[in-house]
Design a protein around this motif. Sequence first.
Motif, PDB file in Angstrom:
ATOM      1  N   SER A 274       0.833  -1.204   0.000  1.00 14.95           N
ATOM      2  CA  SER A 274       0.000   0.000   0.000  1.00 14.95           C
ATOM      3  C   SER A 274       0.868   1.255   0.000  1.00 14.95           C
ATOM      4  N   GLY A 275       1.898   1.240   0.796  1.00 15.68           N
ATOM      5  CA  GLY A 275       2.795   2.390   0.856  1.00 15.68           C
ATOM      6  C   GLY A 275       3.437   2.675  -0.483  1.00 15.68           C
ATOM      7  N   LYS A 276       3.858   1.639  -1.120  1.00 11.74           N
ATOM      8  CA  LYS A 276       4.483   1.827  -2.434  1.00 11.74           C
ATOM      9  C   LYS A 276       3.487   2.420  -3.423  1.00 11.74           C
ATOM     10  N   ALA A 277       2.252   1.912  -3.376  1.00 12.24           N
ATOM     11  CA  ALA A 277       1.230   2.415  -4.289  1.00 12.24           C
ATOM     12  C   ALA A 277       0.962   3.891  -4.053  1.00 12.24           C
ATOM     13  N   LEU A 278       1.336   4.351  -2.855  1.00  9.05           N
ATOM     14  CA  LEU A 278       1.158   5.781  -2.525  1.00  9.05           C
ATOM     15  C   LEU A 278       2.436   6.571  -2.782  1.00  9.05           C
ATOM     16  N   TYR A 279       3.371   5.956  -3.509  1.00 10.10           N
ATOM     17  CA  TYR A 279       4.620   6.627  -3.901  1.00 10.10           C
ATOM     18  C   TYR A 279       5.543   6.918  -2.708  1.00 10.10           C
ATOM     19  N   LEU A 280       5.374   6.172  -1.615  1.00  6.84           N
ATOM     20  CA  LEU A 280       6.284   6.362  -0.477  1.00  6.84           C
ATOM     21  C   LEU A 280       7.580   5.610  -0.741  1.00  6.84           C
ATOM     22  N   PRO A 281       8.695   6.137  -0.236  1.00  7.54           N
ATOM     23  CA  PRO A 281       9.947   5.386  -0.343  1.00  7.54           C
ATOM     24  C   PRO A 281       9.838   4.114   0.498  1.00  7.54           C
ATOM     25  N   GLU A 282      10.499   3.079   0.083  1.00  7.98           N
ATOM     26  CA  GLU A 282      10.340   1.764   0.707  1.00  7.98           C
ATOM     27  C   GLU A 282      10.691   1.779   2.193  1.00  7.98           C
ATOM     28  N   ASN A 283      11.687   2.549   2.534  1.00  6.48           N
ATOM     29  CA  ASN A 283      12.120   2.537   3.945  1.00  6.48           C
ATOM     30  C   ASN A 283      11.169   3.270   4.881  1.00  6.48           C
ATOM     31  N   ARG A 284      10.164   3.875   4.337  1.00 11.85           N
ATOM     32  CA  ARG A 284       9.146   4.499   5.193  1.00 11.85           C
ATOM     33  C   ARG A 284       7.833   3.718   5.153  1.00 11.85           C
ATOM     34  N   CYS A 285       7.840   2.586   4.478  1.00 11.66           N
ATOM     35  CA  CYS A 285       6.666   1.703   4.504  1.00 11.66           C
ATOM     36  C   CYS A 285       6.928   0.645   5.567  1.00 11.66           C
TER      37      CYS A 285
END
Lengths: 376, 376, 376, 376
Positions: free
Chosen positions: B43-54
């Motif tokens: 979900s985080g990735k789909a929201l364009y978040l960097p991986e280390n903040r997911c």
Amino acid sequence: MGMIGGGTGSFIGDVHRKAASIDGMIDLVCGAFSSSAEKSIASGKALYLPENRCYRSYEEMIAKEKQLPEDVRMDFVAIVTPNHMHFPPAKMALENGFHVVCDKPMTLTLDEAVELEKIVEKSGKLFALTHNYTGNSLVKQAKAMVDNGDLGKIRKIQVQYLQGWLSTAVEATGQKQAAWRVDPKRSGIGGALGDIGTHAENLVEYITGLKIEELAADLGRFGEGRVLDDDGNVLIRMENGAKGTMSFSQIALGEENNLAIKVYGEKGSLEWHQENPNQLITHWLDEPVKIFTPNGNNLYPEALAVSRIPAGHPEGYLEAFATVYKNFATHLLAVLNGEIIEKPDYPTAKDGVRGMQFIYASVESDKNNAAWTKLS
Amino acid sequence: MGMIGGGTGSFIGDVHRKAASIDGMIDLVCGAFSSSAEKSIASGKALYLPENRCYRSYEEMIAKEKQLPEDVRMDFVAIVTPNHMHFPPAKMALENGFHVVCDKPMTLTLDEAVELEKIVEKSGKLFALTHNYTGNSLVKQAKAMVDNGDLGKIRKIQVQYLQGWLSTAVEATGQKQAAWRVDPKRSGIGGALGDIGTHAENLVEYITGLKIEELAADLGRFGEGRVLDDDGNVLIRMENGAKGTMSFSQIALGEENNLAIKVYGEKGSLEWHQENPNQLITHWLDEPVKIFTPNGNNLYPEALAVSRIPAGHPEGYLEAFATVYKNFATHLLAVLNGEIIEKPDYPTAKDGVRGMQFIYASVESDKNNAAWTKLS
Amino acid sequence: MGMIGGGTGSFIGDVHRKAASIDGMIDLVCGAFSSSAEKSIASGKALYLPENRCYRSYEEMIAKEKQLPEDVRMDFVAIVTPNHMHFPPAKMALENGFHVVCDKPMTLTLDEAVELEKIVEKSGKLFALTHNYTGNSLVKQAKAMVDNGDLGKIRKIQVQYLQGWLSTAVEATGQKQAAWRVDPKRSGIGGALGDIGTHAENLVEYITGLKIEELAADLGRFGEGRVLDDDGNVLIRMENGAKGTMSFSQIALGEENNLAIKVYGEKGSLEWHQENPNQLITHWLDEPVKIFTPNGNNLYPEALAVSRIPAGHPEGYLEAFATVYKNFATHLLAVLNGEIIEKPDYPTAKDGVRGMQFIYASVESDKNNAAWTKLS
Amino acid sequence: MGMIGGGTGSFIGDVHRKAASIDGMIDLVCGAFSSSAEKSIASGKALYLPENRCYRSYEEMIAKEKQLPEDVRMDFVAIVTPNHMHFPPAKMALENGFHVVCDKPMTLTLDEAVELEKIVEKSGKLFALTHNYTGNSLVKQAKAMVDNGDLGKIRKIQVQYLQGWLSTAVEATGQKQAAWRVDPKRSGIGGALGDIGTHAENLVEYITGLKIEELAADLGRFGEGRVLDDDGNVLIRMENGAKGTMSFSQIALGEENNLAIKVYGEKGSLEWHQENPNQLITHWLDEPVKIFTPNGNNLYPEALAVSRIPAGHPEGYLEAFATVYKNFATHLLAVLNGEIIEKPDYPTAKDGVRGMQFIYASVESDKNNAAWTKLS
């Protein structure tokens, strides 16, 4: 038609006369318009009645009219007095062979109501109670939709009748309409309850075809010095398990005559507002919102039957009121002609008893801190 | 902002993100979007978040973010999970120095609510509860009118929050939103009560500035097999003697999101409908009906302050929601800058406790056949 | 996104930013927010932009951004300046490889519009014109209903866009929004015509899929000293023989932003009001009135596709605006990923040319005492 | 009252009878209800008229009634026939000493109208034209507001009268109402123009007190084979420089009876909708929207004078119609009593001439491709 009450300056008497006249079926032929003989006669003259049909009292009217030839004398009386003067003239008229149209609530007390229902039955005469809102075309449509099962089993109800005209102490200013309504001797044990709550109760039972089984009423007396309720909030439970709220008020400042009802079923729901009476809003599980209009598309025959003019020409308060008179007159005409009408469509003494039961249950519930109380 | 809950496909998580973003004051920088680590990261990735903040869990998120430099780490968490998962992350976040925005109802139980209020106080951190409807410009106007005495003493209240989406057993069809709402383990002791009844309760107390003192609640469980209420009819009495009705439902077929309130005072009255949120209808003793519109004529500063666009350009659900975020962010910014805001204008833990008291009082009243029950 | 215009205090620049941000697909990364270098940089900082992305002019922005790495530089520019400053930056951006979102009307003159359409085509870049009302869910529904033949052949159209904010000479009070709109050098040959008339024209052609063939325009200049129209009444004839009226005004006192359209066909008709945007009212030969709501029952996929929240949660002006951005961004993302979108759904340079043709035809017709004039 | 036309099954005859009866001032005493002697007599009997007052033709009625004693014979005739049968009976009645109430448009041709106005004047008799919508309480309020300068100088007008009942070829189905309306021999040179366009024209001039100076009309004949217009879009210019649009139609599918008007001045504006006739919406420079209701707060005496029932009890089409009859009857009574009424308030032959001028100007303009044409 002979009228009892409704002298010059009266509100509801004038409404009855206008409503009775719209459809050209009923003529006012005589009246006892006031408890003051003098005022009664003056009122009758102002209405262009011949002097000999302007009576000094309702007793005189009933007695004298009875002696007139059948084709001359009044066919029925319309009783438009304050509540305490409903029962005596109704009883006398019925027992002397006259049909009766009576304003609501039907009587001053529940006992009177029960007795009057029996008198009506015994007399074999017609009796109409002017729960005028049931005469609206879309109220008929709403009832027909429920009757035909379009909404499925009813689950939830909201009904309200909100006015604001008693927000201030207008009864202290000489306003006659207010004065008798806040006086238990003339109004009975209900204030707003009897005056408008009964319309709400009647509308719920008319549209849904369900009886209110029990209620929990929290009445208010907001106007300084008022003995009778001028506001009420009520929980209701219907005989089929549906639940709901009822709210009525005469201190809801700014409200004019906001009678409205919502009925929710398992398959559909509907909503009607007296102040915008030419729309019936309906909702459905799998369809868009649909709005019905008088004489518009897809109405039931019951709704079409009571429209007078093409769609888009608003009919209002008087027309709905007139429908009660029209249906009563149609029934009366049939009776006079020896014909039979299967299901005459106007409120009767039975509705009047329900109204009084509603008032009594509400007052009792309120005394018991809004405890659940059955209507009976 | 770091988000807890609100993974792909969530309803309210998406709303929070949109609402937080509108005013350009808040960026989503990290999240633990699901109880499933895998789904959270996707979900985080789909929201364009960097991986280390997911993050894989909210515990991990709070722990790791705490170690990041101040100007990098999230300033606050937004908790958008089902009710049972409000308290644990809120407590952990606060105790680790993060401010909190939390969806309503505040907690699963009243005890949790009382405890959370204490934790907030002890932490010195900000806590916002998203009673989003209070963010509407005309709700602010309504409150300001009551606060300024324009309506006089309040006498009567009608409030309702009607939905119809649980008219059929959608929880049995795999609809996730429905599934947790009808499940006491995740929803708490209130069904519709907690989900929407609390909004109604909050709106009444927010606008009138009066507490609901006691209530008589008749809850319904119309959906087959439902343990929690899906409908409620409630009498309310306010601390100042005003009376009223409250109705909420998720089986009011055809209703979409019909939150509405009417408040009647001795000098004026007002009416607001969430589905037509850009009109505030008011009535007055000696003046015509007046309708106020956002950014229109004669508004109080409190109402003008929260409009984003000129009159006639409708603002809706998201904008009102965004106002809660904006006011929270403005307060947070002030705090971060060492400034003081006199009266921050967003719902807090105190409102959250009121909501839980409302739920508990209603359930208790209902168990006692709608006996009057105090909120406390 | 890099923004041109929209400095602190601007109306439409702020709207563009909010609209672009709602769906989380677009970040503002740089800007040349004002013709004053100083004000531009201050505005950028107030928007939390890094100093090196706050440019002194749009020329500088385009030149410098072009030199940044592809994954850093802006993908497109949003032009939110007064009309006379649309063409130059649009041309420069396109010719330097940037996609463009531009406010309406597209250009200062018709010649510029025709040229810009060619430049767009030649550049192979995307170009979106923010006719924002087409982004509303129910406008999509209306278009889909006409496209699918639900209404049958269209016969009659009423469209209006009424505002009252120029009822008095606000341009003389230092109100910037008013000042440039009444100035032909910055606004072009149309006043209300260009500012809001083009929205009305666009909405008609978008929903009906029909071109306005000719028009007869009676323009008004009611504000003292105004050179440009501040009011217009127009007869329209569509390419298929349908007829109608168009009315637009900025001196319709009390109107806020009353854009509304009615379309009558041989089988059905529809009605949409921008100020109450969550209702689409439809009429049918043999059925009751049907009202569609966003995310409600029986919608076409095109309407469902653009709703963000469940039925009953009103979406407003910003959300419709955001849909133009969202659809543009979705298209852009596809292009960047080498994918193809069949029918991107946002207004383009072609619509911009139509708008300018509409302005020019109206002004010419008005000069000839409202003689019929073709759009071309 | 003696009626000419309006036999069994008629629409407008029934309306006239109901409207005349509501206020208890007028009795139907005789009639020539049809061009068929047989049908006329049958209709009269169905209305409970004595046989000797059911006439075989209007000529017979006027001749015979004239010979009756003054206190027996009819005081006036009500003419409710199709347009071609207005002039002959009106002329004959006036010249034989009877007052006249006549349906609109006043005559078949403009020449007849001009002549009839002269005949009325010469006769010294009263003549009322039933532009019924002017009888509405809030139309009176609107007129009074303009007359009192509340709106300031009028700048812009929108008026429409939209119906959809001729969307399909109902005239081919034996529908009598449709048949004569599409037939130039009975209807005149205007179709929708005469039937409803004249109401729109009359309403504009009544409320604003301004004459339409010139117009540009684009008429439509959408129904297959129709000779007369069934749709019209019109630009109007008022004598004071105000501009506006008028739209009328009988092919606006789904519209029922949508007569509506908006008037914009320099200080305020107003809006009235016939289908929701109990609201007058007004806008102001520095105040919120104000809505006036019949018998509500802050009305002018002219509006209060024509309400029959308390605020919130909707009056509709028949009541407004009845007001024309009531004001006519009041004037007549005064005349019969030798009294003088300063400004009788009902439409007269002068209004009838304006209506015919409007029809003729519109048809001429349309022939000249909507060229500007003066009314005269």
